[in-house]
Design an enzyme around this catalytic site. Sequence first.
Site, PDB file in Angstrom:
ATOM      1  N   GLU A  44      11.494  26.636  12.925  1.00 11.97           N
ATOM      2  CA  GLU A  44      10.057  26.754  12.676  1.00 11.97           C
ATOM      3  C   GLU A  44       9.471  25.360  12.489  1.00 11.97           C
ATOM      4  O   GLU A  44       9.954  24.580  11.677  1.00 11.97           O
ATOM      5  CB  GLU A  44       9.795  27.618  11.441  1.00 11.97           C
ATOM      6  CG  GLU A  44       8.373  27.590  10.910  1.00 11.97           C
ATOM      7  CD  GLU A  44       7.341  27.986  11.945  1.00 11.97           C
ATOM      8  OE1 GLU A  44       6.371  27.221  12.127  1.00 11.97           O
ATOM      9  OE2 GLU A  44       7.516  29.049  12.589  1.00 11.97           O
ATOM     10  N   ALA A  45       8.407  25.065  13.259  1.00 15.03           N
ATOM     11  CA  ALA A  45       7.809  23.733  13.195  1.00 15.03           C
ATOM     12  C   ALA A  45       7.053  23.491  11.901  1.00 15.03           C
ATOM     13  O   ALA A  45       6.931  22.352  11.457  1.00 15.03           O
ATOM     14  CB  ALA A  45       6.878  23.523  14.389  1.00 15.03           C
TER      15      ALA A  45
ATOM     16  N   SER B 217       5.431  36.717  14.475  1.00 16.04           N
ATOM     17  CA  SER B 217       5.658  38.163  14.463  1.00 16.04           C
ATOM     18  C   SER B 217       6.956  38.526  15.167  1.00 16.04           C
ATOM     19  O   SER B 217       7.763  39.312  14.655  1.00 16.04           O
ATOM     20  CB  SER B 217       4.478  38.882  15.116  1.00 16.04           C
ATOM     21  OG  SER B 217       3.321  38.767  14.321  1.00 16.04           O
ATOM     22  N   ALA B 218       7.179  37.963  16.351  1.00 14.75           N
ATOM     23  CA  ALA B 218       8.388  38.286  17.105  1.00 14.75           C
ATOM     24  C   ALA B 218       9.623  37.689  16.451  1.00 14.75           C
ATOM     25  O   ALA B 218      10.640  38.365  16.267  1.00 14.75           O
ATOM     26  CB  ALA B 218       8.255  37.792  18.546  1.00 14.75           C
TER      27      ALA B 218
ATOM     28  N   HIS C 142      -6.025  35.488  21.527  1.00 14.27           N
ATOM     29  CA  HIS C 142      -4.951  36.437  21.795  1.00 14.27           C
ATOM     30  C   HIS C 142      -4.240  36.056  23.101  1.00 14.27           C
ATOM     31  O   HIS C 142      -4.220  36.838  24.046  1.00 14.27           O
ATOM     32  CB  HIS C 142      -5.511  37.856  21.936  1.00 14.27           C
ATOM     33  CG  HIS C 142      -6.075  38.428  20.678  1.00 14.27           C
ATOM     34  ND1 HIS C 142      -6.892  39.547  20.663  1.00 14.27           N
ATOM     35  CD2 HIS C 142      -5.934  38.057  19.374  1.00 14.27           C
ATOM     36  CE1 HIS C 142      -7.226  39.827  19.417  1.00 14.27           C
ATOM     37  NE2 HIS C 142      -6.657  38.939  18.616  1.00 14.27           N
TER      38      HIS C 142
END
Length: 494
Positions: free
Chosen positions: A37-38, A17-18, A432
Site C-alpha cells: 500500500e502506497a 476495496s478489492a 468511477h
Amino acid sequence: MSRSSGSYDYIVVGSGSAGSVLSYRLGRAGHSVAVIEAGDRGDAELVADPLAYGRFRRTRHDWNYDSLPQAETDGRTHVFPRGKLWGGSSSVNGMVYIRGARTDFDAWARAAGEQWGWDRAVRAFEELEAEPGQLAATLPGPERTLWHEAFLAACARHGLAARGTFDDGVLDGAGWTRLTMRSGRRRGAHEAFLLPALATSQVDMNDECTALRVLFDGDRAFGVECRRGRETVRLTAEREVIVCCGALNSPQLLLRSGIGAPDELSLLGIPAVSAVPGVGRNLSDHLVTGAVFTADEGVPAGPTAVAAFARSGGQVSGSDLQLWLNRRRHSAEHDAGDSSFTILCALVRPASRGTVRLAPGGGHARPVIDTGYLTDKADLDALVQGVRLARELGRVESFSSVRPVEAQPGGSLVSDDELAGFVRRSVTGQHHPMGTCRMGSDDESVVDPCLRVRGVHGLRVADASVFPFPVGTGPDASTQMVAWRAADLILSGD
C-alpha cells in the site's frame, strides 16, 4: 507459510476495496499474504466520519490525479481523486453500496463467460455480505430526512416506481440506497476486511510502499519491486502477484512492468514482457451534472441516502441515468451557496471511452489520463435529457415549502442546443474509473475470464479495471464482488 527473505505465497498490490477483500479471503484460507500500500493508515477518526470524505482531496492521502484538457467539455481538465491510504478509495468515497443491474452482468457474461453473469455475481454478493461481522451495507436509519421523502415523492410524481431496495438487479425507479456505514460511521473495506486480515498471522501490511514494477523470471511473475522512502524493496511471491490498484494505477503498473503495446513501451525505454495492447484502453467513467435550485433552506449534509434510476430515451438497454439529491454543487459556472439544493444526474452507461498512459520519459510519473468525456454524442444527448428530468423533479410541489428557484442551468435555457452547452460547461466525472484492464476472451482483452494477465504466468488483476463494461451505478460493490470471485478462482486453482 513462506516468509523467508520477504517471500510470501501471494502479493496483493493495493489495499482498496478489492485488495482488502482478497487479502482477507487468501489469509483466511491459510496462505501468507503481503499487502503493498502506497499510503499510510490515515487518521482513523477522520476516515470514519461520513461527512469528511471531501477533506482528503489534494492531501497526501489523495493520488492527486488530473486529466488532460478535454475538448468536448470546453477544454477543461478534470480531477480524479483517489484514496492513497489503507482501504484506498473505499476510505474516502460516498459510501453508496448498490450491487448493479442484471443487464450489466449479462453483458459481462457475453464478454467473459457465464461465470460473470448475474446468477453467479449475486451469489458472490450474498456471500460477501453475509460474512460474519464483515460488510455493513445497511439501509439508512437516522440519515432519513424530509428532504429525502420530498425527493422520493417527486420521483413518484414523475412515474418512477418506488423501490424497497435495489438488491434484485433491477435498477429502475426510486428508493433508499445501502450505505457502507454502521452506527453513523463509515465502515469501508479496510475496516470490514483488511483489519481482520491483518489481525491474523497470515497477512502482513507493507504501507508507505509504492509498487514500481512486477518482477519476472522469463514470463513468470515472481515478485514486486517497491520504493519505501529512499529504499528499494523487493517482495517475492511463491504463487501469484495480484494487482488491485484500481483502474488508473493498475494499467500504470502493468505498463511499467513491460505489459502493453510493444511499440509504445519501446518509446518509453521499457522492455516488453508481453504484448497486450489493450492495457490502459477502454477507460470509462460516469458523467455527472444536474439542476441547482436556490431555496429558503439547504439540504443538510449527509450521504446519498436516496437515488432514482431512469431512462434517457437513447439506445441503451435499461436505465442509463442515476439521479439523487445533493446538498450543494460547485459547478463550472458559479456556486449557489448553502441555501440551495441540487438534483444531480449521472450518465451511468456512457459510450465514450478514454485511455491511461505513461508519461513520456517518466515511467514513474503520474499517469496521463485522457477521459474521452462526451466524445460519443450519445452521451451528450442522454445528459441533456437527464438535465431536463432533474429540473422537472426540483420543480415538483413536494419541494414547494422551500420555494425553489432554478439557478442552473436557468429557466432561460430551453432548447437542446442550449442545454448541451450547459452540459459541456458543467459536466464532471463521478470519479468511477473502470475498464482499463478489461477481461474477455478476445485478443484485445488484458486479462482472461479467470483474471490472469495474457501472455504471462503468476499474475492477475482484480479490481474495477477488469470490468468489460461499466456498471450502471457506483462501482464499489461490484469491485468487492470481483475480488470475492477472484479469490474463488485462485483458491480453486483456476
